[in-house]
Design a protein around this motif. Sequence first.
Motif, PDB file in Angstrom:
ATOM      1  N   SER A 291      58.883  33.245  36.499  1.00 26.82           N
ATOM      2  CA  SER A 291      57.717  32.224  37.438  1.00 26.82           C
ATOM      3  C   SER A 291      57.606  32.924  38.633  1.00 26.82           C
ATOM      4  O   SER A 291      56.577  33.038  39.070  1.00 26.82           O
ATOM      5  N   THR A 292      58.576  33.478  39.334  1.00 22.03           N
ATOM      6  CA  THR A 292      58.356  33.996  40.662  1.00 22.03           C
ATOM      7  C   THR A 292      57.583  35.252  40.338  1.00 22.03           C
ATOM      8  O   THR A 292      56.643  35.756  41.300  1.00 22.03           O
ATOM      9  N   ALA A 293      57.722  36.141  39.446  1.00 26.59           N
ATOM     10  CA  ALA A 293      56.946  37.259  39.120  1.00 26.59           C
ATOM     11  C   ALA A 293      55.582  37.013  38.769  1.00 26.59           C
ATOM     12  O   ALA A 293      54.425  37.389  39.177  1.00 26.59           O
ATOM     13  N   ALA A 294      55.284  35.603  37.914  1.00 29.70           N
ATOM     14  CA  ALA A 294      53.781  35.317  37.738  1.00 29.70           C
ATOM     15  C   ALA A 294      53.208  34.570  39.111  1.00 29.70           C
ATOM     16  O   ALA A 294      52.016  35.130  39.167  1.00 29.70           O
ATOM     17  N   GLU A 295      53.932  34.291  39.998  1.00 23.49           N
ATOM     18  CA  GLU A 295      53.388  33.687  41.309  1.00 23.49           C
ATOM     19  C   GLU A 295      53.116  34.881  42.110  1.00 23.49           C
ATOM     20  O   GLU A 295      51.675  34.990  42.900  1.00 23.49           O
ATOM     21  N   THR A 296      53.783  35.909  42.074  1.00 23.47           N
ATOM     22  CA  THR A 296      53.585  37.063  42.849  1.00 23.47           C
ATOM     23  C   THR A 296      52.203  37.837  42.406  1.00 23.47           C
ATOM     24  O   THR A 296      51.381  38.254  43.183  1.00 23.47           O
ATOM     25  N   GLU A 298      49.828  36.434  40.838  1.00 24.20           N
ATOM     26  CA  GLU A 298      48.681  35.565  40.952  1.00 24.20           C
ATOM     27  C   GLU A 298      48.434  35.621  42.387  1.00 24.20           C
ATOM     28  O   GLU A 298      46.963  35.716  42.819  1.00 24.20           O
ATOM     29  N   THR A 299      49.138  35.820  43.296  1.00 27.78           N
ATOM     30  CA  THR A 299      49.051  35.967  44.739  1.00 27.78           C
ATOM     31  C   THR A 299      48.246  37.155  44.973  1.00 27.78           C
ATOM     32  O   THR A 299      47.487  37.431  45.773  1.00 27.78           O
ATOM     33  N   THR A 300      48.932  38.373  44.517  1.00 28.82           N
ATOM     34  CA  THR A 300      48.196  39.699  44.492  1.00 28.82           C
ATOM     35  C   THR A 300      47.025  39.668  44.042  1.00 28.82           C
ATOM     36  O   THR A 300      46.126  40.444  44.713  1.00 28.82           O
ATOM     37  N   GLY A 301      46.863  39.305  42.865  1.00 29.28           N
ATOM     38  CA  GLY A 301      45.382  39.084  42.277  1.00 29.28           C
ATOM     39  C   GLY A 301      44.374  38.569  43.143  1.00 29.28           C
ATOM     40  O   GLY A 301      43.262  39.003  43.320  1.00 29.28           O
ATOM     41  N   LYS A 302      44.502  37.430  43.796  1.00 30.84           N
ATOM     42  CA  LYS A 302      43.940  36.502  44.711  1.00 30.84           C
ATOM     43  C   LYS A 302      43.384  37.333  46.054  1.00 30.84           C
ATOM     44  O   LYS A 302      42.313  37.429  46.477  1.00 30.84           O
ATOM     45  N   ALA A 303      44.431  38.080  46.260  1.00 27.18           N
ATOM     46  CA  ALA A 303      44.331  39.138  47.566  1.00 27.18           C
ATOM     47  C   ALA A 303      43.356  40.319  47.091  1.00 27.18           C
ATOM     48  O   ALA A 303      42.493  40.645  47.989  1.00 27.18           O
ATOM     49  N   GLU A 304      43.529  40.846  45.911  1.00 22.66           N
ATOM     50  CA  GLU A 304      42.582  41.841  45.481  1.00 22.66           C
ATOM     51  C   GLU A 304      41.128  41.441  45.476  1.00 22.66           C
ATOM     52  O   GLU A 304      40.208  41.968  45.852  1.00 22.66           O
ATOM     53  N   THR A 305      41.319  40.289  44.749  1.00 17.66           N
ATOM     54  CA  THR A 305      39.784  39.642  44.771  1.00 17.66           C
ATOM     55  C   THR A 305      39.026  39.508  45.844  1.00 17.66           C
ATOM     56  O   THR A 305      37.824  39.897  46.033  1.00 17.66           O
ATOM     57  N   ALA A 306      39.811  38.892  46.807  1.00 21.16           N
ATOM     58  CA  ALA A 306      39.207  38.549  48.131  1.00 21.16           C
ATOM     59  C   ALA A 306      38.833  40.047  48.887  1.00 21.16           C
ATOM     60  O   ALA A 306      37.688  39.949  49.457  1.00 21.16           O
ATOM     61  N   GLU A 307      39.738  40.768  48.728  1.00 17.49           N
ATOM     62  CA  GLU A 307      39.404  42.183  49.478  1.00 17.49           C
ATOM     63  C   GLU A 307      38.133  42.843  48.626  1.00 17.49           C
ATOM     64  O   GLU A 307      37.381  43.533  49.434  1.00 17.49           O
ATOM     65  N   THR A 308      38.177  42.777  47.469  1.00 18.12           N
ATOM     66  CA  THR A 308      36.877  43.280  46.729  1.00 18.12           C
ATOM     67  C   THR A 308      35.498  42.597  47.314  1.00 18.12           C
ATOM     68  O   THR A 308      34.459  43.184  47.343  1.00 18.12           O
ATOM     69  N   ALA A 309      35.529  41.199  47.263  1.00 12.49           N
ATOM     70  CA  ALA A 309      34.237  40.622  47.815  1.00 12.49           C
ATOM     71  C   ALA A 309      34.084  40.717  49.046  1.00 12.49           C
ATOM     72  O   ALA A 309      32.679  40.963  49.505  1.00 12.49           O
TER      73      ALA A 309
END
Length: 321
Positions: A291-296, A298-309
């Motif tokens: 669960s912790t790995a999945a949350e990490t 997901e958080t990393t994916g969102k940060a990368e998406t925001a940075e790309t945008a």
Amino acid sequence: MDSTVPIVVAGALVGFAVGLTGMGGGALMTPIMVMVFGVNPTAAIGSDLAASVFMKPFGAVVHQRAGTVRWDIVRWLLPTAVPAAFGGVFLLRALGDGADLEQRVKYVVGTALMLAVAGMLARMWLDRRRTAADGAAGEDAHVPVRPVATLLIGLVGGVIVGMTSVGSGSLIIVMLMLAHPRLRANHLVGTDLVQAVPMVAAAALGHLLVGDADLGLAATLLIGAVPGVVLGSLVSSRVSRSAVRWALVVLLTGSGLSMLKASSTVILLGCLAMALLATATVVRDRRSARSTAAETAETTGKAETAETAGTAGMAGLPGPR
């Protein structure tokens, strides 16, 4: 004795477990000597302590070089631990002699083993609680020493070690955790190992004086135990300590109940209960890790998406004129 090779193998297995988990060898070696090889209980205790005198310094030197020994805590432990360990030998002899003494010693060792099981469970629970609360960042190598509590730990631990050889790596470290809950785990282990050297030596001397220590048996144990400790220490970082400790909890539960003359049904139920608790804990830990790995992720994916945008938006802006 005509069972030299099996005793060397037993010493190697116990040494490996000590190196792998950091727990004391008395909780394993003494019951093995009594139940498997038929050694007199008092001789098993004295011989195990004599062997420990030569085993403990290996770990103590490693921690001293690494700077993970709290010498101020050691100085408050030893004034009570050393005389208590020496006196525990004579307290054991006061229980009687002959067959009556042997049976009473088995009861004392069995009780100490069950306390060791409780101590291991408490240590695992405290580790989990401390990690869940604030992780390793909440640990401190410089927590203030608690003199009165530390003196009492030395007194209680010394008596138990002198009477049973159990406790120097399983009970005392738990009591130190309770008295100094913020102290770093590696400092707990290093401090416990260093104070155990003179404490175990005092207990071994007492057993030697009353004729309980078999130096030949101790030397035979060391032939296997020393390389076992080294090997266990080398592979400790590659093996799940949690799984190994749970296996030892099940083993010590069976040994303790056997020494207490419990029925086969009680022994089986006790070991089964510990095995079920271990399984439930391991499954829960794995689910929590996933669960912790999945949350990490997901958080990393969102940060990368925001940075790309953000980068894309900047690319669309007109440049300087």
